[in-house]
Design an enzyme around this catalytic site. Structure first.
Site, short mmCIF file in Angstrom:
data_model
loop_
_atom_site.label_atom_id
_atom_site.label_comp_id
_atom_site.label_asym_id
_atom_site.label_seq_id
_atom_site.Cartn_x
_atom_site.Cartn_y
_atom_site.Cartn_z
N ASN A 12 0.83 -1.20 0.00
CA ASN A 12 0.00 0.00 0.00
C ASN A 12 0.86 1.25 0.00
O ASN A 12 2.03 1.21 0.38
CB ASN A 12 -0.92 0.01 1.22
CG ASN A 12 -1.95 -1.10 1.15
OD1 ASN A 12 -2.49 -1.37 0.09
ND2 ASN A 12 -2.19 -1.76 2.26
N CYS A 13 0.25 2.35 -0.41
CA CYS A 13 0.89 3.66 -0.47
C CYS A 13 1.56 3.95 0.87
O CYS A 13 0.97 3.68 1.91
CB CYS A 13 -0.17 4.70 -0.78
SG CYS A 13 0.43 6.38 -0.82
N PRO A 14 2.76 4.43 0.87
CA PRO A 14 3.61 4.88 -0.24
C PRO A 14 4.63 3.85 -0.70
O PRO A 14 5.51 4.18 -1.50
CB PRO A 14 4.31 6.09 0.35
CG PRO A 14 4.58 5.68 1.77
CD PRO A 14 3.35 4.86 2.16
#
Length: 76
Positions: A12-14
């Site tokens: 998941n981000c980042p």
């Protein structure tokens, strides 16, 4: 010119952009990086990454349950 492929699915981000940034630094100018990602924010995150770093955003294709994002390292 070569192309490196990274499997960043499940991150998941980042993390996808951070890992891609680390890998693209190892490439020579003009080489491509193909990132396979599942994070919904990744397409826009990678576009912003390219806008801020000068790398070229080549494509973003939806394939089954993930995206295949291709970047080209900027020329020196």
């Amino acid at each position: 010119m070569g192309r490196k492929i990274m499997d960043l699915k499940g991150m998941n981000c980042p993390l996808p952009v951070l890992r891609a940034n680390k890998k693209i630094k190892e490439l020579t100018p003009g080489e491509e990086l193909e990132a396979h990602v599942t994070d919904r924010a990744a397409p826009s995150d990678f576009r912003e990454f390219c806008d801020s770093t000068g790398h070229e955003f080549l494509s973003c294709l939806k394939v089954d349950d993930h995206w295949v994002i291709t970047l080209r390292k900027k020329s020196a």
